[in-house]
Design a protein around this motif. Sequence first.
Motif, PDB file in Angstrom:
ATOM      1  N   LEU A  48     -35.541  25.833  27.359  1.00  0.00           N
ATOM      2  CA  LEU A  48     -36.539  25.387  28.338  1.00  0.00           C
ATOM      3  C   LEU A  48     -35.841  24.575  29.428  1.00  0.00           C
ATOM      4  CD1 LEU A  48     -39.723  24.347  26.302  1.00  0.00           C
ATOM      5  CD2 LEU A  48     -39.632  25.977  28.214  1.00  0.00           C
ATOM      6  N   GLU A  49     -34.911  23.698  29.002  1.00  0.00           N
ATOM      7  CA  GLU A  49     -34.160  22.899  29.985  1.00  0.00           C
ATOM      8  C   GLU A  49     -33.347  23.814  30.887  1.00  0.00           C
ATOM      9  OE1 GLU A  49     -32.267  20.417  27.131  1.00  0.00           O
ATOM     10  OE2 GLU A  49     -33.659  18.737  27.442  1.00  0.00           O
ATOM     11  N   ALA A  50     -32.696  24.802  30.288  1.00  0.00           N
ATOM     12  CA  ALA A  50     -31.874  25.732  31.074  1.00  0.00           C
ATOM     13  C   ALA A  50     -32.733  26.495  32.088  1.00  0.00           C
ATOM     14  CB  ALA A  50     -31.164  26.704  30.138  1.00  0.00           C
ATOM     15  N   ALA A  51     -33.986  26.759  31.727  1.00  0.00           N
ATOM     16  CA  ALA A  51     -34.867  27.494  32.642  1.00  0.00           C
ATOM     17  C   ALA A  51     -35.404  26.602  33.748  1.00  0.00           C
ATOM     18  CB  ALA A  51     -36.028  28.119  31.851  1.00  0.00           C
ATOM     19  N   GLY A  52     -35.178  25.286  33.623  1.00  0.00           N
ATOM     20  CA  GLY A  52     -35.575  24.379  34.701  1.00  0.00           C
ATOM     21  C   GLY A  52     -36.696  23.430  34.356  1.00  0.00           C
ATOM     22  N   ALA A  53     -37.210  23.502  33.106  1.00  0.00           N
ATOM     23  CA  ALA A  53     -38.286  22.597  32.730  1.00  0.00           C
ATOM     24  C   ALA A  53     -37.775  21.160  32.691  1.00  0.00           C
ATOM     25  CB  ALA A  53     -38.864  22.998  31.372  1.00  0.00           C
ATOM     26  N   ALA A  54     -38.672  20.214  32.977  1.00  0.00           N
ATOM     27  CA  ALA A  54     -38.325  18.797  32.973  1.00  0.00           C
ATOM     28  C   ALA A  54     -38.973  18.109  31.779  1.00  0.00           C
ATOM     29  CB  ALA A  54     -38.783  18.145  34.267  1.00  0.00           C
ATOM     30  N   ASN A  55     -38.493  16.880  31.493  1.00  0.00           N
ATOM     31  CA  ASN A  55     -39.072  16.057  30.421  1.00  0.00           C
ATOM     32  C   ASN A  55     -39.209  16.846  29.117  1.00  0.00           C
ATOM     33  OD1 ASN A  55     -39.417  14.207  32.547  1.00  0.00           O
ATOM     34  ND2 ASN A  55     -41.429  15.105  33.003  1.00  0.00           N
ATOM     35  N   VAL A  56     -38.226  17.677  28.841  1.00  0.00           N
ATOM     36  CA  VAL A  56     -38.303  18.461  27.611  1.00  0.00           C
ATOM     37  C   VAL A  56     -37.965  17.545  26.435  1.00  0.00           C
ATOM     38  CG1 VAL A  56     -37.534  20.519  26.392  1.00  0.00           C
ATOM     39  CG2 VAL A  56     -37.578  20.487  28.905  1.00  0.00           C
ATOM     40  N   GLU A  57     -38.797  17.581  25.403  1.00  0.00           N
ATOM     41  CA  GLU A  57     -38.589  16.684  24.258  1.00  0.00           C
ATOM     42  C   GLU A  57     -39.068  17.347  22.978  1.00  0.00           C
ATOM     43  OE1 GLU A  57     -41.309  13.318  24.314  1.00  0.00           O
ATOM     44  OE2 GLU A  57     -42.598  14.374  25.744  1.00  0.00           O
ATOM     45  N   LEU A  58     -38.540  16.844  21.857  1.00  0.00           N
ATOM     46  CA  LEU A  58     -39.061  17.224  20.551  1.00  0.00           C
ATOM     47  C   LEU A  58     -40.004  16.110  20.124  1.00  0.00           C
ATOM     48  CD1 LEU A  58     -35.959  18.593  18.576  1.00  0.00           C
ATOM     49  CD2 LEU A  58     -37.603  19.801  20.036  1.00  0.00           C
ATOM     50  N   CYS A  59     -41.297  16.394  20.105  1.00  0.00           N
ATOM     51  CA  CYS A  59     -42.272  15.375  19.725  1.00  0.00           C
ATOM     52  C   CYS A  59     -42.411  15.365  18.212  1.00  0.00           C
ATOM     53  CB  CYS A  59     -43.613  15.658  20.380  1.00  0.00           C
ATOM     54  SG  CYS A  59     -43.483  15.797  22.178  1.00  0.00           S
ATOM     55  N   ALA A  60     -42.054  14.206  17.612  1.00  0.00           N
ATOM     56  CA  ALA A  60     -42.108  14.100  16.153  1.00  0.00           C
ATOM     57  C   ALA A  60     -43.561  14.160  15.672  1.00  0.00           C
ATOM     58  CB  ALA A  60     -41.461  12.795  15.712  1.00  0.00           C
ATOM     59  N   THR A  61     -43.762  14.793  14.532  1.00  0.00           N
ATOM     60  CA  THR A  61     -45.069  14.787  13.868  1.00  0.00           C
ATOM     61  C   THR A  61     -44.827  14.490  12.386  1.00  0.00           C
ATOM     62  OG1 THR A  61     -45.091  17.073  13.086  1.00  0.00           O
ATOM     63  CG2 THR A  61     -45.708  16.715  15.393  1.00  0.00           C
ATOM     64  N   ALA A  62     -45.896  14.428  11.627  1.00  0.00           N
ATOM     65  CA  ALA A  62     -45.722  14.238  10.180  1.00  0.00           C
ATOM     66  C   ALA A  62     -45.013  15.454   9.583  1.00  0.00           C
ATOM     67  CB  ALA A  62     -47.084  14.037   9.521  1.00  0.00           C
ATOM     68  N   GLY A  63     -44.981  16.563  10.336  1.00  0.00           N
ATOM     69  CA  GLY A  63     -44.333  17.778   9.840  1.00  0.00           C
ATOM     70  C   GLY A  63     -43.233  18.222  10.784  1.00  0.00           C
ATOM     71  N   ASN A  64     -43.319  19.460  11.252  1.00  0.00           N
ATOM     72  CA  ASN A  64     -42.284  19.986  12.142  1.00  0.00           C
ATOM     73  C   ASN A  64     -42.543  19.515  13.575  1.00  0.00           C
ATOM     74  OD1 ASN A  64     -41.289  21.330   9.919  1.00  0.00           O
ATOM     75  ND2 ASN A  64     -42.561  23.138  10.296  1.00  0.00           N
ATOM     76  N   PRO A  65     -41.468  19.284  14.351  1.00  0.00           N
ATOM     77  CA  PRO A  65     -41.652  18.763  15.711  1.00  0.00           C
ATOM     78  C   PRO A  65     -42.327  19.769  16.639  1.00  0.00           C
ATOM     79  CG  PRO A  65     -39.354  19.365  15.342  1.00  0.00           C
ATOM     80  CD  PRO A  65     -40.046  19.486  14.015  1.00  0.00           C
ATOM     81  N   ILE A  66     -42.986  19.226  17.666  1.00  0.00           N
ATOM     82  CA  ILE A  66     -43.583  20.057  18.712  1.00  0.00           C
ATOM     83  C   ILE A  66     -42.648  19.990  19.922  1.00  0.00           C
ATOM     84  CG2 ILE A  66     -45.473  20.179  20.384  1.00  0.00           C
ATOM     85  CD1 ILE A  66     -47.201  18.961  17.965  1.00  0.00           C
ATOM     86  N   VAL A  67     -42.268  21.168  20.442  1.00  0.00           N
ATOM     87  CA  VAL A  67     -41.403  21.213  21.622  1.00  0.00           C
ATOM     88  C   VAL A  67     -42.306  21.145  22.861  1.00  0.00           C
ATOM     89  CG1 VAL A  67     -39.657  22.511  22.877  1.00  0.00           C
ATOM     90  CG2 VAL A  67     -39.758  22.655  20.365  1.00  0.00           C
ATOM     91  N   TYR A  68     -42.065  20.114  23.681  1.00  0.00           N
ATOM     92  CA  TYR A  68     -42.883  19.915  24.872  1.00  0.00           C
ATOM     93  C   TYR A  68     -41.986  19.875  26.112  1.00  0.00           C
ATOM     94  CZ  TYR A  68     -46.049  17.846  28.276  1.00  0.00           C
ATOM     95  OH  TYR A  68     -46.797  17.623  29.408  1.00  0.00           O
ATOM     96  N   GLY A  69     -42.482  20.446  27.205  1.00  0.00           N
ATOM     97  CA  GLY A  69     -41.748  20.390  28.470  1.00  0.00           C
ATOM     98  C   GLY A  69     -42.695  20.607  29.637  1.00  0.00           C
ATOM     99  N   GLU A  70     -42.233  20.284  30.843  1.00  0.00           N
ATOM    100  CA  GLU A  70     -43.099  20.373  32.028  1.00  0.00           C
ATOM    101  C   GLU A  70     -42.355  21.008  33.206  1.00  0.00           C
ATOM    102  OE1 GLU A  70     -45.677  16.275  31.341  1.00  0.00           O
ATOM    103  OE2 GLU A  70     -43.912  16.221  32.636  1.00  0.00           O
TER     104      GLU A  70
END
Lengths: 453, 453
Positions: A48-70
């Motif tokens: 996602l970062e390579a494609a140009g998305a910003a603020n890309v992060e792995l959002c922690a959860t009680a389980g598997n992380p959620i990949v978020y980007g803008e």
Amino acid sequence: MSAPAYLTQHQNRFLEELMDWLRIPSVSADAAFHGDVLRAADFLKEKLEAAGAANVELCATAGNPIVYGEYFVGEDKPTVLVYGHYDVQPADPYELWTSPPFEPVIKDEQIYARGACDDKGQVYMHVKALEVMRAQGEVPCNLKFMVEGEEEIGSNNLAIFVKENKEKLKADVILISDTGILANDVPSIEVGLRGLSYHEVEVTGPNRDLHSGLYGGAVLNPINALCRMIASLHDENYHITIPGFYDQVATLGEAERAELAQAPFSESGFEQSIGLPAAVGEAGYTTPERTSIRPTLDVNGIWGGYIGEGAKTVIPSKAFAKISMRLVPNQTSEQITALFQQHFTSIAPAGVTVQVRPHHGGEPVLTPTDSVAYRAAARALETTFGKKPVPTRGGGSIPIVAMFKSELGLDTVLLGFGLDSDAIHSPNEHFGVFNFLKGIETIPEFYKEYAAS
Amino acid sequence: MSAPAYLTQHQNRFLEELMDWLRIPSVSADAAFHGDVLRAADFLKEKLEAAGAANVELCATAGNPIVYGEYFVGEDKPTVLVYGHYDVQPADPYELWTSPPFEPVIKDEQIYARGACDDKGQVYMHVKALEVMRAQGEVPCNLKFMVEGEEEIGSNNLAIFVKENKEKLKADVILISDTGILANDVPSIEVGLRGLSYHEVEVTGPNRDLHSGLYGGAVLNPINALCRMIASLHDENYHITIPGFYDQVATLGEAERAELAQAPFSESGFEQSIGLPAAVGEAGYTTPERTSIRPTLDVNGIWGGYIGEGAKTVIPSKAFAKISMRLVPNQTSEQITALFQQHFTSIAPAGVTVQVRPHHGGEPVLTPTDSVAYRAAARALETTFGKKPVPTRGGGSIPIVAMFKSELGLDTVLLGFGLDSDAIHSPNEHFGVFNFLKGIETIPEFYKEYAAS
């Protein structure tokens, strides 16, 4: 260079990148794959970062992380929240795969791998669509990406994440590519999804396995009891016998049924595609209706007693089954889960005890066909396929669509590019190279149409 | 020194030797244990030789070897052919054993191990009985020992061996310790055994696993179909519905039923011993009748679909079950096997195909209670237990008893010392130290009585 030209020039790399992702066995249902699930999330973040998305992060959860980007282009532009999932179904039975599920190969213009279509391949169309749009210097909408790792096990932590991040997730519409089209020359958009109520049941007879000779005849065998209970859940017309099960089911009028019947469908083609002697289902409904507008009850797994090599004359102490129901408007998973638990417990014959453990559930949905977003999607498909898409109702479940509506107040557009024949959740899952590329071509058209409306 | 004195003096060694044998996991149903099966045969050969048997050999078969040995005392003496088996049932589920199945321990005067009672413990009584008799300098009969390694998988190669060795196996009677007594203070002799018809069934629906959302409702799920077929095999009174199933069943008169009812039995004790809410079975028969004079149908194992951790929404391509029937006089396994195959195939609903694969079968038997051998066994038990034994009919199957009668023309005496509560074929199988020693004490008495009659 035009978008199609750029796509043609780079399509091999796009396919290579997808295959690299497919090599990571991100099976969420089995804890043994937890490390791979995390690796799959990291892979997506990086791309996602390579494609140009910003603020890309792995959002922690009680389980598997959620990949978020803008990707932000301007206050005056509409915002589209793209949802997908990077986890995949278990691949077993492995022995039925013609090539290993996590060693992707392209055969006959199809990408074969677990997750090729559901949903890594379709998520990756969005990553590459962003790259293509940026290469063109035109991204018509603000984009938010939210890709979870627990869709195949119920999205429980996603629901919590959404509740806690309503501001961050603010958008005008939700875009999901996790469904299909009727055929590569028959574009369509799913406007309906079934809900789900999933249970594990445990039937207990004697407190230990018994010798079937010494005890046989005087002890109710929990496997026989479980079979009898399961058999009683359908009548001879394949109606489900749980009291109240159909009470909330929205029945379609003749006009609506006629409209759905417009979609091209071949009964013999359907039977041949899955090697069936005959398609069998609820009396009074067609095959497309049985898989879309009618609820179902299926045993997804059953086990008990001796299942090893050879013969063992045993009456087991316990028998188990995984039983799920697909729900349609206006059933709710909460209500059906309660009905099932109550009923299944009540039909336990004397001589055994029964436990019902609900897994996850999901709500059925109908998305509007008169919305700006739906019309934008329809025009985008018409542009890339050269044909007006037909609205269809799918049999699958994407429980979070209803949750997005209730929590974020947002409608969803189901812009999927798979085919029923892609064998998702089955051995030899695959995704057409045509469909993957057509998705990357169509998604920017949707943004263009949506921003223009 | 008297026999009981010798037994008391050497009983610890006898137990140690048995436990050494029990440490060898001679599971015949699972090829993974083949080497252990052979080791168990070697162990027995060595111990028979040590006890004084002559011409001890491992007789090769197409499967596991048969351990054969002799002890000859004189042409004028009757000859007894002792049969038993050194193979054992699979031990799974291992997790339900309180101590590992192949690490025997003595707790509360019980020997815990797979095979402790069925049948290594009871075979070893005969080995040690020979040692005791020789220590006394008196072996009243000619003895032949034939101990096989495939009883738990159908004794197919034993049948061939017997056909081909009728001269070698010439005897006056067959003695088997592979059954039980009613209680340690209620000696009994089994005079009836049930037969067996065992099948593996395979139900096939679609040619691959399907997504239960995309296809659910339009495809008959093979698990649901299998459950419906199995459920239909019993009616609401737990009568078996296979046409013709009961045609050959010998129905007992009131007098015979009254005689069987003499044997002490506690319904609540039965239920408590296996933790049952209620003993359930065929209407019109008591619990002891249901487990002895009536035929049964039990599912010994069932599997299909996803049985791993978590949830998978799949309609499987196939579902399987292992189904066995216990037979009573005058049913034959050949006839019931044919009836089952024909019927089970015929009830396959549209939308699935069915295959029935018969495993081994066995014939029901009734042994005479007026024979010299039976009377000798009754007197032997009366001597060692101080009580006249009652004749009983057991629910288990020892298929070779009928085969011995047809091939060798010999009757069998079932001089067994187990208890129903020994959990044979279950986790935590055990055998009472009392029963083991009482067997070693009683067997020589039988030879004395038999030779004297």
